[in-house]
Design a protein around this motif. Structure first.
Motif, PDB file in Angstrom:
ATOM      1  N   LEU A 144       0.754  -1.306   0.050  1.00 41.49           N
ATOM      2  CA  LEU A 144       0.071   0.045   0.136  1.00 41.49           C
ATOM      3  C   LEU A 144       0.885   1.165   0.127  1.00 41.49           C
ATOM      4  CD1 LEU A 144      -3.009  -1.024   2.454  1.00 41.49           C
ATOM      5  CD2 LEU A 144      -3.034  -0.987   0.109  1.00 41.49           C
ATOM      6  N   GLN A 145       2.028   1.098   0.736  1.00 36.46           N
ATOM      7  CA  GLN A 145       2.576   2.463   0.805  1.00 36.46           C
ATOM      8  C   GLN A 145       3.572   2.604  -0.265  1.00 36.46           C
ATOM      9  OE1 GLN A 145       5.524   2.192   4.033  1.00 36.46           O
ATOM     10  NE2 GLN A 145       6.508   4.146   3.635  1.00 36.46           N
ATOM     11  N   HIS A 146       4.069   1.506  -1.207  1.00 41.84           N
ATOM     12  CA  HIS A 146       4.882   1.781  -2.296  1.00 41.84           C
ATOM     13  C   HIS A 146       4.329   1.435  -3.760  1.00 41.84           C
ATOM     14  CE1 HIS A 146       8.185   2.414   0.358  1.00 41.84           C
ATOM     15  NE2 HIS A 146       7.882   1.379   0.949  1.00 41.84           N
ATOM     16  N   TYR A 147       3.276   0.657  -3.721  1.00 39.81           N
ATOM     17  CA  TYR A 147       2.683   0.266  -4.996  1.00 39.81           C
ATOM     18  C   TYR A 147       1.240   0.487  -5.346  1.00 39.81           C
ATOM     19  CZ  TYR A 147       7.422  -2.018  -5.430  1.00 39.81           C
ATOM     20  OH  TYR A 147       8.877  -2.343  -5.647  1.00 39.81           O
ATOM     21  N   ARG A 148       0.693   0.779  -4.432  1.00 37.77           N
ATOM     22  CA  ARG A 148      -0.894   1.211  -4.490  1.00 37.77           C
ATOM     23  C   ARG A 148      -1.506   1.713  -5.752  1.00 37.77           C
ATOM     24  NH1 ARG A 148      -4.746   3.267  -0.062  1.00 37.77           N
ATOM     25  NH2 ARG A 148      -2.872   3.166   1.135  1.00 37.77           N
ATOM     26  N   GLU A 149      -0.643   2.723  -6.523  1.00 36.76           N
ATOM     27  CA  GLU A 149      -0.895   3.169  -7.639  1.00 36.76           C
ATOM     28  C   GLU A 149      -0.589   2.218  -8.678  1.00 36.76           C
ATOM     29  OE1 GLU A 149      -2.854   5.982  -7.295  1.00 36.76           O
ATOM     30  OE2 GLU A 149      -2.566   5.599  -5.156  1.00 36.76           O
ATOM     31  N   TYR A 150       0.003   1.457  -8.654  1.00 38.63           N
ATOM     32  CA  TYR A 150       0.474   0.554  -9.764  1.00 38.63           C
ATOM     33  C   TYR A 150      -0.357  -0.531 -10.301  1.00 38.63           C
ATOM     34  CZ  TYR A 150       5.303   2.131  -9.489  1.00 38.63           C
ATOM     35  OH  TYR A 150       6.410   2.899  -9.123  1.00 38.63           O
ATOM     36  N   SER A 151      -0.517  -0.727 -11.388  1.00 37.51           N
ATOM     37  CA  SER A 151      -1.548  -1.703 -12.098  1.00 37.51           C
ATOM     38  C   SER A 151      -0.914  -2.965 -12.585  1.00 37.51           C
ATOM     39  CB  SER A 151      -2.318  -1.100 -13.206  1.00 37.51           C
ATOM     40  OG  SER A 151      -3.274  -2.126 -13.723  1.00 37.51           O
ATOM     41  N   PHE A 152      -0.608  -4.026 -11.579  1.00 40.36           N
ATOM     42  CA  PHE A 152      -0.148  -5.096 -12.034  1.00 40.36           C
ATOM     43  C   PHE A 152      -0.616  -6.230 -12.537  1.00 40.36           C
ATOM     44  CE2 PHE A 152       2.658  -3.506  -8.246  1.00 40.36           C
ATOM     45  CZ  PHE A 152       3.595  -3.362  -8.779  1.00 40.36           C
ATOM     46  N   SER A 153      -0.254  -6.768 -13.605  1.00 41.54           N
ATOM     47  CA  SER A 153      -1.049  -7.828 -14.370  1.00 41.54           C
ATOM     48  C   SER A 153      -1.164  -9.184 -13.290  1.00 41.54           C
ATOM     49  CB  SER A 153      -0.348  -8.351 -15.607  1.00 41.54           C
ATOM     50  OG  SER A 153       1.020  -8.626 -15.455  1.00 41.54           O
ATOM     51  N   MET A 154      -0.050  -9.261 -12.421  1.00 44.37           N
ATOM     52  CA  MET A 154      -0.070 -10.437 -11.734  1.00 44.37           C
ATOM     53  C   MET A 154       1.034 -10.401 -10.804  1.00 44.37           C
ATOM     54  SD  MET A 154       1.673 -13.391 -14.226  1.00 44.37           S
ATOM     55  CE  MET A 154       0.845 -12.510 -15.915  1.00 44.37           C
ATOM     56  N   ILE A 155       0.964 -11.337  -9.924  1.00 45.82           N
ATOM     57  CA  ILE A 155       1.962 -11.410  -8.693  1.00 45.82           C
ATOM     58  C   ILE A 155       2.657 -12.828  -8.915  1.00 45.82           C
ATOM     59  CG2 ILE A 155       2.373 -11.682  -6.090  1.00 45.82           C
ATOM     60  CD1 ILE A 155      -0.299  -9.580  -5.799  1.00 45.82           C
ATOM     61  N   THR A 156       3.912 -12.759  -8.612  1.00 47.46           N
ATOM     62  CA  THR A 156       4.693 -14.064  -8.824  1.00 47.46           C
ATOM     63  C   THR A 156       5.377 -14.164  -7.324  1.00 47.46           C
ATOM     64  OG1 THR A 156       5.713 -15.689 -10.066  1.00 47.46           O
ATOM     65  CG2 THR A 156       6.392 -13.325 -10.240  1.00 47.46           C
TER      66      THR A 156
ATOM     67  N   GLU B  72       1.277  -4.695 -18.594  1.00 46.90           N
ATOM     68  CA  GLU B  72       1.302  -4.311 -17.245  1.00 46.90           C
ATOM     69  C   GLU B  72       2.424  -5.002 -16.426  1.00 46.90           C
ATOM     70  OE1 GLU B  72      -2.815  -5.291 -16.128  1.00 46.90           O
ATOM     71  OE2 GLU B  72      -3.593  -3.423 -16.319  1.00 46.90           O
ATOM     72  N   PRO B  73       2.897  -4.560 -15.460  1.00 45.57           N
ATOM     73  CA  PRO B  73       4.208  -4.952 -14.838  1.00 45.57           C
ATOM     74  C   PRO B  73       3.689  -6.181 -13.991  1.00 45.57           C
ATOM     75  CG  PRO B  73       3.478  -2.820 -13.858  1.00 45.57           C
ATOM     76  CD  PRO B  73       2.670  -3.023 -14.980  1.00 45.57           C
ATOM     77  N   ILE B  74       4.820  -6.973 -13.547  1.00 45.28           N
ATOM     78  CA  ILE B  74       4.755  -8.097 -12.562  1.00 45.28           C
ATOM     79  C   ILE B  74       5.166  -7.712 -11.230  1.00 45.28           C
ATOM     80  CG2 ILE B  74       5.336 -10.374 -12.293  1.00 45.28           C
ATOM     81  CD1 ILE B  74       5.758 -10.683 -15.429  1.00 45.28           C
ATOM     82  N   LEU B  75       4.580  -8.207 -10.126  1.00 43.77           N
ATOM     83  CA  LEU B  75       5.074  -7.736  -8.920  1.00 43.77           C
ATOM     84  C   LEU B  75       5.504  -9.373  -8.288  1.00 43.77           C
ATOM     85  CD1 LEU B  75       5.662  -5.977  -6.487  1.00 43.77           C
ATOM     86  CD2 LEU B  75       3.223  -6.759  -5.487  1.00 43.77           C
ATOM     87  N   LEU B  76       7.059  -9.083  -7.977  1.00 44.65           N
ATOM     88  CA  LEU B  76       7.819 -10.260  -7.801  1.00 44.65           C
ATOM     89  C   LEU B  76       8.037 -10.256  -6.054  1.00 44.65           C
ATOM     90  CD1 LEU B  76       9.631 -12.676  -8.135  1.00 44.65           C
ATOM     91  CD2 LEU B  76      11.555 -11.099  -8.402  1.00 44.65           C
TER      92      LEU B  76
END
Length: 163
Positions: free
Chosen positions: A25-37, A126-130
């Motif tokens: 929430l603090q760092h990535y709330r505004e990002y639109s990730f396609s997926m989490i891995t 959209e980016p991926i969150l690792l």
């Protein structure tokens, strides 16, 4: 973290997951990730620990954010424990340790192959969150992110519980 990761204290997942969610929430709330891995474990290390701590954290975060979780990577070779090595040794050890999971190789090989049921054939921009549990020197996260970026043609962001 040591109790969770090395002693199998899975009851700490909710606490650690909540910390991870707060960081999201603090760092990535505004990002639109396609997926989490997540960073994968070699099957022998998973057998030793009983579970993949990064995967469980990624699944927790996926449940809280409603961003789908996918196992995009697998570990092709077992490496020595990284905690005892310096950064240059870690980087060398991790070369070719990871690969894109076979289900998702279509992004690299061909965008026109027939895919297993439930796997999209249209790549997203959209980016991926690792997710990883601990960021020490960053060697593991850097190697996984590099592979995802090169082979899946996506931006990759990393989130960990501890540093």
């Amino acid at each position: 973290m040591a109790l969770y990761k090395y002693r199998g204290k899975e009851s700490l997942l909710d606490l650690l997951g909540a910390l991870l969610y707060d960081a999201y929430l603090q760092h990535y709330r505004e990002y639109s990730f396609s997926m989490i891995t997540h960073v994968p474990l070699h099957f022998s290390r998973k057998r030793e620990r009983g579970f993949n701590q990064s995967r469980r954290l990624a699944e927790y975060l996926s449940g809280r954010t409603r961003i789908p979780h996918r196992t995009l990577l697998h570990r092709r070779k077992q490496t020595d424990k990284q905690s005892k090595k310096i950064r240059s040794q870690r980087l060398e050890t991790l070369k070719n340790a990871f690969a894109i999971h076979p289900v998702y190789r279509h992004f690299q090989i061909s965008r026109e192959q027939s895919l297993p049921t439930g796997v999209s054939d249209s790549p997203s921009s959209e980016p991926i969150l690792l997710i990883d549990d601990i960021y020490t020197t960053g060697s593991t996260a850097v190697e996984c992110a590099r592979l995802l970026k090169e082979e899946m043609e996506r931006e990759v962001y990393v989130l960990t519980v501890a540093r």
